[in-house]
Enzyme design. Structure first.
Site, short mmCIF file in Angstrom:
data_model
loop_
_atom_site.label_atom_id
_atom_site.label_comp_id
_atom_site.label_asym_id
_atom_site.label_seq_id
_atom_site.Cartn_x
_atom_site.Cartn_y
_atom_site.Cartn_z
N CYS A 15 0.83 -1.21 0.00
CA CYS A 15 0.00 0.00 0.00
C CYS A 15 0.86 1.26 0.00
O CYS A 15 2.05 1.21 0.26
CB CYS A 15 -0.87 0.04 1.25
SG CYS A 15 -2.04 -1.30 1.33
N GLY A 41 0.09 -0.14 -4.96
CA GLY A 41 -1.24 -0.72 -4.78
C GLY A 41 -2.20 -0.20 -5.82
O GLY A 41 -2.29 1.01 -6.02
N ASN A 118 0.01 1.63 5.74
CA ASN A 118 0.82 0.74 4.90
C ASN A 118 1.52 -0.23 5.83
O ASN A 118 2.23 0.18 6.73
CB ASN A 118 1.84 1.56 4.10
CG ASN A 118 2.86 0.70 3.36
OD1 ASN A 118 3.97 1.14 3.10
ND2 ASN A 118 2.52 -0.52 3.02
N GLY A 119 1.32 -1.51 5.59
CA GLY A 119 1.95 -2.52 6.43
C GLY A 119 0.94 -3.58 6.79
O GLY A 119 -0.12 -3.67 6.16
N TYR A 257 12.64 -4.57 -4.81
CA TYR A 257 11.54 -4.58 -5.77
C TYR A 257 10.48 -3.48 -5.58
O TYR A 257 10.08 -2.84 -6.55
CB TYR A 257 10.85 -5.95 -5.74
CG TYR A 257 9.59 -5.99 -6.57
CD1 TYR A 257 9.66 -6.13 -7.95
CD2 TYR A 257 8.34 -5.81 -5.99
CE1 TYR A 257 8.51 -6.12 -8.73
CE2 TYR A 257 7.18 -5.80 -6.76
CZ TYR A 257 7.28 -5.95 -8.13
OH TYR A 257 6.15 -5.93 -8.89
P1 AMP Z 1 7.01 -15.02 -9.58
O1 AMP Z 1 6.60 -14.83 -11.01
O2 AMP Z 1 5.93 -15.54 -8.70
O3 AMP Z 1 8.28 -15.80 -9.43
O4 AMP Z 1 7.31 -13.58 -8.99
C1 AMP Z 1 8.51 -12.93 -9.28
C2 AMP Z 1 8.26 -11.78 -10.19
O5 AMP Z 1 7.28 -10.93 -9.61
C3 AMP Z 1 9.51 -10.96 -10.41
O6 AMP Z 1 9.55 -10.59 -11.76
C4 AMP Z 1 9.32 -9.74 -9.53
O7 AMP Z 1 9.72 -8.59 -10.22
C5 AMP Z 1 7.86 -9.69 -9.25
N1 AMP Z 1 7.58 -9.53 -7.80
C6 AMP Z 1 8.32 -9.89 -6.74
N2 AMP Z 1 7.70 -9.57 -5.58
C7 AMP Z 1 6.53 -9.00 -5.94
C8 AMP Z 1 5.41 -8.45 -5.24
N3 AMP Z 1 5.35 -8.47 -3.92
N4 AMP Z 1 4.39 -7.93 -5.95
C9 AMP Z 1 4.40 -7.95 -7.29
N5 AMP Z 1 5.40 -8.48 -8.02
C10 AMP Z 1 6.45 -8.98 -7.37
#
Ligand code: AMP
Length: 488
Positions: A15, A41, A118-119, A257
């Site tokens: 968020c 978000g 946020n949290g 990220y």
């Molecule tokens: P996955 O496809 O499930 O392995 O997620 C990893 C991918 O999602 C990577 O390309 C990251 O850039 C992205 N990612 C990692 N953490 C998050 C997050 N909390 N929310 C959205 N995307 C994420």
């Protein structure tokens, strides 16, 4: 067997909060700030303002992105007053329903209070049960409402009540609050989620990240300190530090990220940190002695790390994959037919630039593996000769309970498989993750992680959870509290 482990769900982030005090365009500035913080978000958004002349709060909240909910300037005009707070939500607790859209607002003994969070709290269900036993009534399924109830049922002025409330809650929280007298900002005693203070002439601004200040031309003053409450009123800004044991330990994933690369958190430019991580990853990868032709990021999440990697090994950085920036919210969890098209909704190979080459493919993280599997298959189909995947974070082995919606352990690829097995699952020629020490080095800690006293919250990699997981330990689930599921 292995492929069935992978599904199309992706982790989603958390968020954003924003606040303005003493500006005739408070609500408009808040909408702009929220727009800059949209990456944190996209489910829903809201603004509450306070108008002293009318002694009234005004609010507007909706499901959708900021441009959808606040695109009509008449809505902003109705949010009168010189102060306001706002929120973008991706719900990590509570379902996506209008009743959960923040800021939440309540009339309590001290007057009206709006709150945006946020949290994620880790003792929500225990507290909620106690409060309900004592007669509290809940309107939402959001953990943030617990904070409002704790404030409402305690004694003293608003700040005394707030101090009581934050001594009762556990977890990660960066909050902004608005009363008829002041704008309040605060961070949990570890400062897990970010919150910065800015100034725009005579106005004070609070924002989850400094990119929210940039968009309105405000100057970054400083981060809210861990465990610090800042109270902003007509006399200026007052700092209160109610926790004796506060110690900064921000979320490492913000740097990897979540946060926007142009943001400055705790004095560190996120983009520069990501480039440094890419450099450290390249240093750690040197032992493999692979001669790459090009370094290709998975855009946008791998861009900065890939640049740092390419600069260090002195090989060309190439946009071998092009990202479509217009895949809106509706495509995030699409229908089965659309899902079948898979990653091409968002990414397409830039054939000519990578065909027949040996590439280092860089992304920030692997969570469920969904993204990597699809991208690798796509690159294979377009004739890339060798794909060596290099990941700018350590393996994600443990779920997060502090506001990031990472899946349960059994869905996390790295908690079930070795690096070699993951390489096979995603179909790459080789796979390497940066070490946790390498990430700390990239952040300026040359000896790596101080295991006795770590500088960051990094449980997803280390399993070291710095805040008690009360609900999880006791095993109280929200379903033990009955809820009205509203039909839409
Ligand atoms: P996955 O496809 O499930 O392995 O997620 C990893 C991918 O999602 C990577 O390309 C990251 O850039 C992205 N990612 C990692 N953490 C998050 C997050 N909390 N929310 C959205 N995307 C994420």
């Amino acid at each position: 067997m292995i492929k069935s482990f992978l599904n199309t769900k992706k982790p989603r982030d958390e968020c954003a909060v924003f606040g303005v005090f003493n500006n005739k365009d408070a609500a408009a500035l808040t909408a702009l700030g929220l727009h800059a913080l949209q990456h944190r978000g996209q489910d829903s958004t809201g603004i509450v303002s306070y108008c002293k002349n009318q002694s009234n709060f005004f609010g507007h909240r909706g499901i959708g992105q900021v441009s959808e909910v606040f695109g009509d300037s008449n809505i902003i005009k109705k949010l009168e007053g010189m102060s306001s707070i706002g929120h973008n939500r991706y719900g990590t607790t509570g379902e996506t329903a209008l009743k959960n859209v923040q800021p939440l607002f309540s009339e309590i003994l001290t007057g009206g209070v709006a709150i945006a969070h946020n949290g994620n709290l880790t003792n929500t269900n225990v507290l909620k049960k106690e409060l309900i036993n004592n007669g509290s009534i809940f309107q939402s399924t959001s953990d943030t409402e617990v904070i409002l109830h704790l404030i409402s049922t305690s004694k003293g002025d608003l700040i005394e009540r707030l101090v009581y409330a934050i001594h009762s809650i556990n977890g990660a929280y960066s909050l902004v609050m608005l009363s008829n007298e002041c704008l309040i900002g605060l961070r949990d005693p570890l400062g897990i989620r970010p919150l910065v203070i800015g100034k725009l002439k005579n106005s004070y601004i609070l924002s989850s990240e400094s990119c929210g200040l940039d968009i309105i031309g405000a100057e970054l003053i400083r981060d809210v300190e861990p465990g610090e409450i800042v109270v902003i009123n007509n006399k200026g800004l007052k700092s209160i530090k109610p926790f004796a044991n506060a110690k900064l330990r921000p979320c490492l994933f913000e740097y990897i990220y979540f946060s926007r690369p142009d943001s400055i958190l705790e004095g560190k430019n996120v983009y520069q940190v990501r480039k440094n991580i890419g450099k450290e990853l390249a240093i750690e990868s040197q032992e493999d002695k692979i001669k790459f032709d090009k370094v290709v990021p998975i855009p946008d999440s791998g861009n900065a790390a890939a640049l740092g990697f390419a600069e260090h090994i002195n090989k060309p950085f190439e946009f071998g994959i092009i990202r479509n920036h217009y895949t809106g919210r509706t495509f995030i969890e699409p229908t089965n037919t659309i899902r079948h098209l898979g990653v091409k909704l968002k990414h397409n190979p830039n054939f000519e630039s990578i065909r027949g080459l040996k590439i280092a493919l860089i992304d920030d993280s692997i969570v469920r593996g969904t993204t990597s599997v699809k991208i690798v298959e796509m690159l294979r189909n377009c004739g890339v000769k060798e794909i060596h995947m290099r990941i700018a974070s350590p393996p994600v082995k443990h779920p997060c309970y502090y506001g990031i919606d990472t899946p349960s352990e059994k869905e996390l690829l790295a908690s079930k498989y070795t690096v070699e097995e993951i390489a096979k699952i995603i179909g790459v020629d080789s796979l390497k993750f940066i070490s946790l020490d390498g990430v700390y080095r990239a952040l300026g800690y040359k000896d790596g992680r101080n295991n006795q006293n770590p500088e960051f919250t990094d449980h997803y990699f280390s399993g070291d959870y710095p805040v008690k997981l009360v609900d999880k330990t006791i095993g109280i689930k929200p379903s033990q509290l009955s809820l009205l599921i509203e039909t839409k």
